[in-house]
Motif scaffolding. Sequence first.
Motif, PDB file in Angstrom:
ATOM      1  N   THR A  50       1.482  -0.964   0.163  1.00  0.00           N
ATOM      2  CA  THR A  50       0.180   0.248  -0.113  1.00  0.00           C
ATOM      3  C   THR A  50       0.900   1.296   0.056  1.00  0.00           C
ATOM      4  OG1 THR A  50       0.244  -0.043   2.833  1.00  0.00           O
ATOM      5  CG2 THR A  50      -2.002  -1.104   1.028  1.00  0.00           C
ATOM      6  N   HIS A  59      -6.236   0.981  -5.256  1.00  0.00           N
ATOM      7  CA  HIS A  59      -5.775   0.461  -5.498  1.00  0.00           C
ATOM      8  C   HIS A  59      -4.087   0.253  -6.684  1.00  0.00           C
ATOM      9  CE1 HIS A  59      -9.695  -0.602  -3.634  1.00  0.00           C
ATOM     10  NE2 HIS A  59     -10.149  -0.173  -4.217  1.00  0.00           N
ATOM     11  N   TRP A  62      -7.129  -2.723 -10.653  1.00  0.00           N
ATOM     12  CA  TRP A  62      -8.508  -2.812 -10.660  1.00  0.00           C
ATOM     13  C   TRP A  62      -9.010  -3.293 -11.682  1.00  0.00           C
ATOM     14  CZ3 TRP A  62      -4.109   1.120 -11.307  1.00  0.00           C
ATOM     15  CH2 TRP A  62      -4.723   1.387 -12.019  1.00  0.00           C
TER      16      TRP A  62
END
Length: 113
Positions: A50, A59, A62
């Motif tokens: 992250t 994200h 995706w």
Amino acid sequence: MSYLETALSCSYQSFDFFRKATATELFKKGDGSIFERLNRIYSVIKHLETSSLQPGQLHLLWFTNDGLSTSVASLNFTEIMEIIEDTCQLAQKLSMLRYALEEEADKSNAADG
């Protein structure tokens, strides 16, 4: 999403095993082929952190209307289906090779015994 990530990761690892076992090049860097894009997506999945998200990015991987995307590569759903089908065919070929090798070893053992 996690099922698709797992399927693509397993597919990539299968093709990478085949590449190493047969000394076959699956792609050339920069060729934009399905295998190169799969490699790039696999790298994103494998090294998912992250902390590597850019400001405003929710994200690293995706869905789009056409398929799956990252900031570095994308695959459409038809290509994903082809990858999974090719993985199944590769697994079938490897299992048939295993049985052929076992039969050959059994014949050799019978001849020696």
